[in-house]
Design an enzyme around this catalytic site. Structure first.
Site, PDB file in Angstrom:
ATOM      1  N   ARG A  17      98.136  63.954  94.898  1.00 51.08           N
ATOM      2  CA  ARG A  17      97.016  63.912  95.852  1.00 51.08           C
ATOM      3  C   ARG A  17      96.746  62.497  96.342  1.00 51.08           C
ATOM      4  O   ARG A  17      95.836  62.276  97.149  1.00 51.08           O
ATOM      5  CB  ARG A  17      95.762  64.474  95.195  1.00 51.08           C
ATOM      6  CG  ARG A  17      95.882  65.927  94.769  1.00 51.08           C
ATOM      7  CD  ARG A  17      95.948  66.844  95.972  1.00 51.08           C
ATOM      8  NE  ARG A  17      96.187  68.238  95.592  1.00 51.08           N
ATOM      9  CZ  ARG A  17      96.226  69.232  96.461  1.00 51.08           C
ATOM     10  NH1 ARG A  17      96.039  68.999  97.739  1.00 51.08           N
ATOM     11  NH2 ARG A  17      96.468  70.470  96.047  1.00 51.08           N
ATOM     12  N   THR A  63     103.481  56.475  89.058  1.00 46.37           N
ATOM     13  CA  THR A  63     103.098  57.559  88.161  1.00 46.37           C
ATOM     14  C   THR A  63     104.279  57.929  87.266  1.00 46.37           C
ATOM     15  O   THR A  63     105.316  57.252  87.272  1.00 46.37           O
ATOM     16  CB  THR A  63     102.557  58.759  88.964  1.00 46.37           C
ATOM     17  OG1 THR A  63     102.028  59.723  88.079  1.00 46.37           O
ATOM     18  CG2 THR A  63     103.632  59.379  89.841  1.00 46.37           C
ATOM     19  N   LYS A  67     105.767  54.199  84.619  1.00 48.18           N
ATOM     20  CA  LYS A  67     104.720  53.197  84.388  1.00 48.18           C
ATOM     21  C   LYS A  67     105.176  52.072  83.461  1.00 48.18           C
ATOM     22  O   LYS A  67     104.767  50.918  83.627  1.00 48.18           O
ATOM     23  CB  LYS A  67     103.461  53.859  83.840  1.00 48.18           C
ATOM     24  CG  LYS A  67     102.747  54.740  84.849  1.00 48.18           C
ATOM     25  CD  LYS A  67     101.442  55.290  84.298  1.00 48.18           C
ATOM     26  CE  LYS A  67     100.738  56.170  85.312  1.00 48.18           C
ATOM     27  NZ  LYS A  67      99.430  56.653  84.834  1.00 48.18           N
ATOM     28  N   GLU A  79      95.734  41.344  82.595  1.00 47.85           N
ATOM     29  CA  GLU A  79      95.417  41.490  81.169  1.00 47.85           C
ATOM     30  C   GLU A  79      95.358  42.956  80.755  1.00 47.85           C
ATOM     31  O   GLU A  79      95.862  43.333  79.696  1.00 47.85           O
ATOM     32  CB  GLU A  79      94.078  40.805  80.865  1.00 47.85           C
ATOM     33  CG  GLU A  79      93.678  40.879  79.394  1.00 47.85           C
ATOM     34  CD  GLU A  79      92.361  40.179  79.111  1.00 47.85           C
ATOM     35  OE1 GLU A  79      91.837  40.346  77.992  1.00 47.85           O
ATOM     36  OE2 GLU A  79      91.846  39.483  80.011  1.00 47.85           O
ATOM     37  N   ASP A 103      94.033  52.825  85.527  1.00 47.71           N
ATOM     38  CA  ASP A 103      93.724  54.131  84.942  1.00 47.71           C
ATOM     39  C   ASP A 103      92.450  54.087  84.104  1.00 47.71           C
ATOM     40  O   ASP A 103      91.576  54.950  84.216  1.00 47.71           O
ATOM     41  CB  ASP A 103      94.884  54.619  84.069  1.00 47.71           C
ATOM     42  CG  ASP A 103      96.062  55.124  84.886  1.00 47.71           C
ATOM     43  OD1 ASP A 103      95.840  55.591  86.014  1.00 47.71           O
ATOM     44  OD2 ASP A 103      97.201  55.047  84.391  1.00 47.71           O
ATOM     45  N   GLY A 130      99.791  57.922  73.337  1.00 47.15           N
ATOM     46  CA  GLY A 130     100.893  57.667  74.257  1.00 47.15           C
ATOM     47  C   GLY A 130     100.446  56.861  75.454  1.00 47.15           C
ATOM     48  O   GLY A 130      99.428  56.150  75.411  1.00 47.15           O
ATOM     49  N   ARG A 153      98.805  62.770  66.432  1.00 49.25           N
ATOM     50  CA  ARG A 153      99.621  63.512  65.462  1.00 49.25           C
ATOM     51  C   ARG A 153     100.470  62.561  64.624  1.00 49.25           C
ATOM     52  O   ARG A 153     100.635  62.757  63.427  1.00 49.25           O
ATOM     53  CB  ARG A 153     100.525  64.497  66.219  1.00 49.25           C
ATOM     54  CG  ARG A 153     101.404  65.364  65.340  1.00 49.25           C
ATOM     55  CD  ARG A 153     102.133  66.398  66.172  1.00 49.25           C
ATOM     56  NE  ARG A 153     102.868  65.780  67.257  1.00 49.25           N
ATOM     57  CZ  ARG A 153     104.099  65.237  67.115  1.00 49.25           C
ATOM     58  NH1 ARG A 153     104.698  65.250  65.949  1.00 49.25           N
ATOM     59  NH2 ARG A 153     104.708  64.698  68.153  1.00 49.25           N
ATOM     60  N   LYS A 157     101.671  55.515  65.350  1.00 51.64           N
ATOM     61  CA  LYS A 157     101.608  55.198  66.778  1.00 51.64           C
ATOM     62  C   LYS A 157     100.187  54.816  67.184  1.00 51.64           C
ATOM     63  O   LYS A 157      99.970  53.876  67.957  1.00 51.64           O
ATOM     64  CB  LYS A 157     102.102  56.401  67.588  1.00 51.64           C
ATOM     65  CG  LYS A 157     102.435  56.092  69.033  1.00 51.64           C
ATOM     66  CD  LYS A 157     103.122  57.278  69.695  1.00 51.64           C
ATOM     67  CE  LYS A 157     103.515  56.948  71.117  1.00 51.64           C
ATOM     68  NZ  LYS A 157     104.197  58.089  71.782  1.00 51.64           N
TER      69      LYS A 157
END
Length: 277
Positions: A17, A63, A67, A79, A103, A130, A153, A157
């Site tokens: 969009r 996107t 990225k 930064e 984002d 992530g 999970r 990470k």
């Protein structure tokens, strides 16, 4: 009038969009901007950027799945893009590639401006560690909630992600901890789903006990993919919200970077919701 050329690059990209949003921004601000979308072969990202620059392109949104490559390609990185280790905005100036990540500020602006919920002093649960979560954690900390739990999970990470942000969290007096998805006991004022569960149709990755009554339950996805999360939130007394506002607000920040003009993002969000029905 000469129009400045921008675009969004990704794979897939047909659903994007962003051209509609940026075209509307240009119409409302009077900026001489033309904006389109380009689906980039998975192994041609660097060449595609160089080709767009050679055409006179002024900047682009990035996107999935580029990225991380975009951040690595940049000659100068903001930064917040450094903290995220990913970027969604590139600006081209005198042969240089400037990288930023809007984002997170898009998410924060949607929650605080459009949903009317100041984050300062609240308890926030961020699901996932992530790229989506990494892109928003820094700006979330800068909004100065009292506490942020990052639950994933794979615990290591999440631990790696918060280690990158620990100095910032200390400066903002925000407690920052990691949790296993199965080990969440406390209830939260805000829960943000940054996992791929909505995209994959895997269901909500936590139980309803994480929600305070009236908590904001936010899915970074929008459209049909976010519906099961929003239905779950509503059924358990939370206030559901999808990521369409985040999409518009991150685009507004990109437009501001490129044009030094802040577009009326609230108006465009309302119009986009009408367009999407």
């Amino acid at each position: 009038m000469t129009l400045d050329h921008y675009c969004v690059m990704g794979n897939p990209i047909a659903h994007s969009r962003s051209p509609w949003i940026h075209t509307r921004f240009a119409e409302l601000t009077g900026e001489p901007v033309v904006y389109d979308k380009r689906e980039i072969p998975l192994d041609h990202f660097d060449r595609s950027i160089q080709a767009f620059m050679a055409e006179g392109g002024r900047g682009c949104n990035i996107t999935v799945p580029f990225k991380f490559q975009a951040a690595a390609l940049a000659t100068q990185t903001s930064e917040r893009a450094q903290l995220a280790q990913a970027c969604n905005v590139l600006t081209f100036e005198d042969g240089r590639i400037l990288a930023d990540n809007t984002d997170g500020i898009g998410l924060v602006n949607d929650i605080e401006r459009n949903a009317g919920l100041p984050l300062k002093g609240l308890r926030v649960l961020l699901l996932g560690a992530g790229g989506a979560a990494a892109g928003v954690l820094g700006p979330l900390i800068n909004a100065r909630p009292a506490h942020i739990s990052v639950a994933n999970r794979t615990l290591h990470k999440a631990t790696h992600l918060i280690q990158r942000h620990q100095v910032l969290a200390t400066l903002q007096n925000t407690e920052l901890v990691t949790l296993d998805l199965q080990g969440i006991e406390a209830d939260y004022d805000v829960i943000i789903n940054g996992t791929a569960s909505s995209l994959s149709g895997a269901g909500v990755p936590v139980g309803e006990h994480v929600l305070k009554p009236g908590a904001l339950a936010y899915d970074m996805m929008y459209g049909p993919g976010a519906q099961s999360f929003m239905d779950w939130a509503r059924q358990h007394g939370a206030v559901p919200r999808d990521g369409l506002g985040m999409l518009v607000e991150q685009a507004a920040e990109a437009f501001l970077i490129w044009r030094d003009v802040r577009p009326p993002s609230g108006q465009v969000l309302a119009e986009l919701r009408q367009v999407l029905g």
